[in-house]
Each structure stands twice: as C-alpha cells, then as structure tokens.
Design a protein around this motif. Structure first.
Motif, PDB file in Angstrom:
ATOM      1  N   UNK A 223       0.787  -1.628  -0.631  1.00  0.00           N
ATOM      2  CA  UNK A 223      -0.026  -0.110  -0.319  1.00  0.00           C
ATOM      3  C   UNK A 223       0.858   1.002   0.024  1.00  0.00           C
ATOM      4  N   UNK A 224       0.155   2.243  -0.593  1.00  0.00           N
ATOM      5  CA  UNK A 224       1.574   3.680  -0.699  1.00  0.00           C
ATOM      6  C   UNK A 224       1.725   3.789   0.708  1.00  0.00           C
ATOM      7  N   UNK A 225       0.674   3.902   1.879  1.00  0.00           N
ATOM      8  CA  UNK A 225       1.033   4.052   3.361  1.00  0.00           C
ATOM      9  C   UNK A 225       1.922   2.975   3.740  1.00  0.00           C
ATOM     10  N   UNK A 226       2.435   1.675   3.503  1.00  0.00           N
ATOM     11  CA  UNK A 226       3.328   1.167   4.391  1.00  0.00           C
ATOM     12  C   UNK A 226       5.083   1.082   3.680  1.00  0.00           C
ATOM     13  N   UNK A 227       4.380   1.517   1.711  1.00  0.00           N
ATOM     14  CA  UNK A 227       5.398   2.194   1.260  1.00  0.00           C
ATOM     15  C   UNK A 227       6.298   3.302   1.588  1.00  0.00           C
ATOM     16  N   UNK A 228       5.391   4.148   2.183  1.00  0.00           N
ATOM     17  CA  UNK A 228       5.928   5.472   2.124  1.00  0.00           C
ATOM     18  C   UNK A 228       6.641   5.587   3.814  1.00  0.00           C
ATOM     19  N   UNK A 229       6.037   4.755   4.763  1.00  0.00           N
ATOM     20  CA  UNK A 229       6.682   5.136   5.907  1.00  0.00           C
ATOM     21  C   UNK A 229       7.817   4.036   6.475  1.00  0.00           C
ATOM     22  N   UNK A 230       9.020   3.910   5.172  1.00  0.00           N
ATOM     23  CA  UNK A 230      10.287   3.167   4.458  1.00  0.00           C
ATOM     24  C   UNK A 230      10.884   4.536   5.295  1.00  0.00           C
ATOM     25  N   UNK A 231      10.499   5.287   5.077  1.00  0.00           N
ATOM     26  CA  UNK A 231      11.451   6.643   5.148  1.00  0.00           C
ATOM     27  C   UNK A 231      11.686   6.676   6.428  1.00  0.00           C
ATOM     28  N   UNK A 232      10.525   7.098   7.302  1.00  0.00           N
ATOM     29  CA  UNK A 232      10.397   6.843   8.802  1.00  0.00           C
ATOM     30  C   UNK A 232      11.248   5.972   9.605  1.00  0.00           C
TER      31      UNK A 232
ATOM     32  N   UNK B 238      13.103   9.524  16.852  1.00  0.00           N
ATOM     33  CA  UNK B 238      12.803   8.299  16.690  1.00  0.00           C
ATOM     34  C   UNK B 238      11.145   8.285  16.129  1.00  0.00           C
ATOM     35  N   UNK B 239      10.262   7.456  15.070  1.00  0.00           N
ATOM     36  CA  UNK B 239       9.220   8.925  14.566  1.00  0.00           C
ATOM     37  C   UNK B 239       8.326   8.063  15.019  1.00  0.00           C
ATOM     38  N   UNK B 240       7.180   9.324  15.177  1.00  0.00           N
ATOM     39  CA  UNK B 240       5.631   8.294  15.463  1.00  0.00           C
ATOM     40  C   UNK B 240       4.627   8.935  15.114  1.00  0.00           C
ATOM     41  N   UNK B 241       4.196   8.489  14.065  1.00  0.00           N
ATOM     42  CA  UNK B 241       3.227   8.466  13.212  1.00  0.00           C
ATOM     43  C   UNK B 241       2.266   9.950  13.621  1.00  0.00           C
ATOM     44  N   UNK B 242       1.343  10.890  13.448  1.00  0.00           N
ATOM     45  CA  UNK B 242       0.105  11.064  13.561  1.00  0.00           C
ATOM     46  C   UNK B 242      -1.114  11.573  13.042  1.00  0.00           C
ATOM     47  N   UNK B 243      -0.376  11.827  11.594  1.00  0.00           N
ATOM     48  CA  UNK B 243      -1.911  12.247  10.984  1.00  0.00           C
ATOM     49  C   UNK B 243      -1.113  11.314   9.080  1.00  0.00           C
ATOM     50  N   UNK B 244      -1.286  10.820   8.456  1.00  0.00           N
ATOM     51  CA  UNK B 244      -0.656  10.145   7.051  1.00  0.00           C
ATOM     52  C   UNK B 244      -1.931  10.429   6.175  1.00  0.00           C
ATOM     53  N   UNK B 245      -2.213  11.626   5.260  1.00  0.00           N
ATOM     54  CA  UNK B 245      -3.070  11.475   4.536  1.00  0.00           C
ATOM     55  C   UNK B 245      -3.080  11.887   2.678  1.00  0.00           C
ATOM     56  N   UNK B 246      -2.554  10.535   2.239  1.00  0.00           N
ATOM     57  CA  UNK B 246      -2.102  11.294   0.886  1.00  0.00           C
ATOM     58  C   UNK B 246      -2.463  10.040  -0.001  1.00  0.00           C
TER      59      UNK B 246
ATOM     60  N   UNK C 209      14.992   6.126   8.928  1.00  0.00           N
ATOM     61  CA  UNK C 209      15.366   7.294  10.061  1.00  0.00           C
ATOM     62  C   UNK C 209      15.329   6.857  10.763  1.00  0.00           C
ATOM     63  N   UNK C 210      14.884   6.295  11.575  1.00  0.00           N
ATOM     64  CA  UNK C 210      15.787   6.037  13.324  1.00  0.00           C
ATOM     65  C   UNK C 210      15.991   4.686  12.611  1.00  0.00           C
ATOM     66  N   UNK C 211      16.363   3.663  11.459  1.00  0.00           N
ATOM     67  CA  UNK C 211      17.474   3.086  11.875  1.00  0.00           C
ATOM     68  C   UNK C 211      19.136   3.490  11.564  1.00  0.00           C
TER      69      UNK C 211
END
Length: 559
Positions: A83-92, A102-110, A95-97
């Motif tokens: 999914x677009x969301x699961x592919x997008x969160x590779x970035x965050x 450390x990243x926590x998502x609050x809102x993601x509308x894309x 960034x953590x790895x």
C-alpha cells in the motif's frame, strides 16, 4: 492521536550489511558511514561559526534533502506492491534505523496520483536537538535542520512534487519532543521563508563555483589543447598522456605499449588531434586482421595487373594517410617481407606500390602499437632488429585498467552517456555498491571489457533507474561475501556467502517437517504483506491462485 502503525522493518534491516572483510557498510546499493554524533555536532558548530547560522542551516538542510531523495528511491524498490502508506513509511523507518530520530506518526493522508499529502509526525531523541542543547543551551527557533531536510527530500522524492516540512515544535526549545508537519509547498502561506534553504544559490555555492572556475582556467592554461577522446585521472594515465602531449608537436615515431583493450588506438587518435597534422587523415590498420598475402598491397598500394585479381590500381594505407598519421596496431604480426618494406618507408619516407617501379614520396607520422614483447620476437627471429630500433624511438606504456582505478568513475560516466543515447534510455547512474564492484574487478579485458559491462548494465537496468551490482555480471565480485545485518534487537547477525545453502542446513537441523515449514512460510509472507494476498504471492515468487491453493492445502485437517 491517530493510531498509525508502522509495518515490521525486517525487510529494511536486511538491507543494512556490515562487511568486516573490507570495512564497508551498505544500505542496499548505497555505501553508508557510521559516525559519532559528536563528530556531526562538531561539524555543525564549525559551520555555524565559519559561515553563519543561515548558511549553515542551508547546507545542512540540503544535505538532509539529498539523503531523503535517495531513500525515497529505495522505498519504491523495497516495498513495490505494498500500500502507498506502508511503502511511504520506509522513510521514517529508515530515519530511525540510521540513528537520527525516533518517529511516531500522528497523521498521514496521502495520494500519490493526485499529489495530495498531509503528514504530521512526532520526533523523539532528535540528535540535532540534543547536540544543540549541549553546545548552546535552549534555542529560540527549531534547530533540526538536517532532519527536516531529510523529511522534505524523502517525501518530495516519493510523491513526485515538492513537499515542504516545517518543525512546529522542537525539543531544543524546551518542549518534550519535536513535531513536524508536511504539506505541498504551495499550501504553506509562508513558504517563501523556507524554500531558500533548499536552493543552491547560497554564498557557499557561489564560492565553490568560483573555485571550480579558477581550477578550470588553471587547467586550461596548463593544458591548452583539451582532448575529449581521452578520459582519465590516475597517475599512470597522466604520465602516459604527458608523454603523448610532448610528442605531439614533433614528427617522432611513437610506439604504444600495453595490454589488449587499454585504449592504444584512442591514444594514437589523441596524438593526431593534438598535432599540427590534425587537419589531415588519421588512418588505423590492425595488422593482425589482414591476411598475410594482402598486407603489402593494403599498406603500400598495388598497381593494376600486379597479381591475379588486381583489376585496378589502388593506393595503400600509407598514401591515404599522407600528411597525417598512420596507426599500425598489432605491428608484431607483420610478416618479414612487409617488415622490410616498412623499414624503407620509415627510413627514406618513400614507397613503391606492389607491381610498380615508381617511387612515391610520402609524409606520414607513424604510430605503432603492440601488446607483445617485440624484443623477444627479435631474439626469436620473428621481427627485424633494425625495424624494432626504428620504431622504438619514443615508447609510451599505457597501464592496464586494474592499475588505474581512479579512471573507472569518469570512464563509466562517459560510457553511460554514450550507451544511454545509443539505446534510447535514461539511467540515473551507477550505485555505490556497483561502483565498488567495478573497482574490485581485475579487468583482464581492460577498458574494452568495461565498455561491454556498462553497455550490458544500461540494457538490463530499468529506465530512470540506476545500474546495480546485479546488472554487471562480474561473478563473485558482488555476491558470495560474508556480512552482518542487525536483527530486531539491534544485534549483528552474520550471514555467509551462500545464504541458500546455509538456510537449508538450518531448516534441516531444526527438525521441522516440510509441511509445517511451508505453512509457517506462507503465514510469515502474509504478515509481512499485512494480509495482502497479491503482495505476499509476489514475495514468494508465485501467482495469487497458487498462493490460494497452498493456503487452503495447509489449512486442510490432517488425516
């Protein structure tokens, strides 16, 4: 607060490889460097003190932006089909790895197709906020410049349009954590206050550009005749080029020495281009490719009726090169009779066509080349001693490519331009891992072999993509090495050079039966794909109907 869960990062952890054999760290095809945060803090401090806070912010933001763009390309590759969301969160997740935050998502509308994006994330343990507090105390403005550049660069690369992130809260300002918000740049009313940090026209860039111009001018003064056909930066290349350049204004006979494929003909052409003869012809002859009974007529010409089949008079290569340069490659393959005639041409500057008694004067600059030891051929009676000394007045040895590693990157760049044009493709370049493989290779075929490999890489790589190590076909240069990757606890696990064989061995030692193992493998693929059957089937290398069948089979009660 929305509950946006990140998928597991096992697929990303496997991309990180520590190679203890050669001191390299890889993130997929890109080379990485593990640095002390204190060293980055010192760099940040030096930048602020030397060029000012605004210029330092611009430099660090652009550094982060460039890093984010690279990771965006990796995300599209690693989680294609998700999914677009699961592919997008590779970035965050990357960034953590990579140890930044450390990243926590609050809102993601894309939505990539329409370009819609609104993202909000919380950052904990920001290294930039922490080092700022240590060095300067509490800040009056957000200070996570490199990380905000990364977020903007990653999202811009992923969405295909400029997405601007702003740090609306920063731990360095006294809050509990950092908070960032990202939207398309045109949706920010104050975008003009932030976009200059992503632009290249800074004072530092101008200074660097001026320095490059000075260096170019200095090079043009030192070498006023630029030869575009020769490419190289290594010490061995520069030495050979300097010898060629010094000989260019003279009429000395030049002997080019070197292995097959090092580019002797290109050096000969460069010599001709730099000489006063450059308006006259350059004629190249491969002596090894000519039949022995035709060599004399090809080199010196033939008169009508000189032999059966000679129906017309014809000038030879020497006459065609009159006033210019004649390049004789593989000269050691000339038969002895042709060597005697060649000696006369070199000594007297005159020749007779085959079957003719008339002497013709010629004015030719002779460049000979060989990849064999001519002195040994002289001692064995296969090459005339007097001709050898006539030709060996000014020898120039072109080193093999394995001794010119510094020449590989510029050669690859030039070859990419040529083959992309030839095959009508757009290639982003060569990945760092692929470049390392090219530099490690022994190159028995020298530059000619490199040309073949780069052309193959251009054909195999995807359009608008990069040539990866797997496209090069250099055998064990890329695979088969031991490396370590971090596990879920952050500890390093060693992976050997034969992963398939090692995996089979571990399965056999575990005592699990084949049917149980298949069921666990199917379940693992489904979990990784978040229940998406099509994505799980692609990961397993099968079609969705095949996966459906196997799932039903594994769920069937045992008799």
């Amino acid at each position: 607060m929305a509950d946006i869960r990140f998928p597991g990062n096992a697929d990303l952890r496997r991309l990180i490889r520590f190679s203890s054999e050669n001191g390299l760290i890889w993130l997929d095809e890109s080379r990485m460097v593990l640095m002390h945060a204190a060293a980055l803090a010192e760099l940040r401090k030096e930048l602020v003190e030397s060029v000012g806070a605004e210029q330092a912010r611009r430099i660090l933001t652009r550094m982060g932006f460039a890093s984010g763009l690279r990771d965006a390309e990796l995300a599209k590759k690693v989680r294609a089909g998700f999914s677009e969301q699961d592919a997008f969160v590779v970035g965050p997740q990357l960034h953590m790895l990579e140890g930044s935050v450390q990243v926590e998502a609050v809102k993601l509308d894309m939505d990539v197709a329409s370009g819609r994006f609104h993202g909000e994330f919380i950052w904990e343990h920001s290294w930039e906020a922490e080092v700022h507090l240590q060095e300067h105390g509490q800040a009056h403005h957000p200070v996570c410049w490199m990380q905000i550049g990364y977020a903007s660069g990653y999202t811009t690369g992923f969405m295909g349009r400029f997405i601007l992130f702003k740090e609306v809260e920063c731990a360095a300002m006294g809050t509990n954590h950092c908070r960032i918000v990202g939207r398309p740049v045109e949706e920010w009313p104050d975008a003009d206050d932030y976009t200059p940090y992503y632009e290249a026209d800074s004072i530092v860039s101008q200074l660097l550009e001026l320095r490059e111009q000075v260096e170019t001018l200095r090079s043009s003064l030192n070498c006023p005749r630029k030869v575009t056909s020769l490419i190289g930066a290594s010490a061995g290349f520069r030495h050979a080029f300097d010898l060629i350049e010094k000989a260019a204004d003279t009429n000395v006979t030049v002997m080019l020495l070197g292995e097959t494929g090092v580019g002797k003909e290109r050096f000969a052409r460069a010599l001709h281009e730099m000489s006063p003869r450059n308006a006259a012809p350059f004629v190249a002859v491969n002596c090894a490719a000519l039949p022995h009974d035709l060599i004399e007529s090809e080199l010196f010409g033939v008169e009508r009726g000189a032999y059966t089949g000679a129906h017309a008079s014809r000038a030879g290569k020497f006459e065609r090169a009159d006033g210019g340069t004649l390049f004789l490659d593989e000269i050691g393959e000339l038969p002895l009779p042709a060597q005697a005639k060649l000696l006369r041409v070199v000594q007297e500057g005159e020749l007779e066509r085959l079957g003719d008694e008339r002497v013709r004067k010629i004015n030719v600059r002779l460049v000979a080349a060989t990849n064999v030891d001519l002195m040994t051929a002289v001692q064995e009676g296969r090459f005339r001693r007097d001709l050898f000394y006539r030709l060996n007045v000014y020898p120039v040895t072109i080193p093999p490519l394995r001794d010119r590693i510094a020449d590989i990157p510029p050669l690859v760049e030039a070859m990419l331009d040529r083959y992309c044009t030839l095959h009508g493709k757009r290639i982003a370049g060569v990945t760092e891992r692929a470049m390392q493989a090219l530099k490690r290779h022994d190159w028995p075929g020298n530059v000619r072999e490199l040309e073949n490999i780069i052309e193959r890489g251009v054909i195999l790589s995807p359009n608008n993509g990069a040539i990866e190590a797997e496209h090069l076909f250099i055998g064990g240069e890329v695979s088969g090495r031991t490396h370590e990757s971090p596990d879920s606890a952050g500890l390093l696990e060693t992976e050997g050079g034969r992963p398939a064989e090692d995996l089979c061995q571990r399965i056999l030692e575990s005592g699990i039966d084949l049917e149980s193992f298949e069921g666990q493998l199917l379940e693992c693929a489904l979990q990784k794909a978040n229940g998406n059957l099509s994505a799980a089937a692609r990961a397993l290398g099968m079609t969705r109907p095949q996966l459906d069948y196997r799932l039903k089979k594994s769920a069937r009660p045992k008799q």
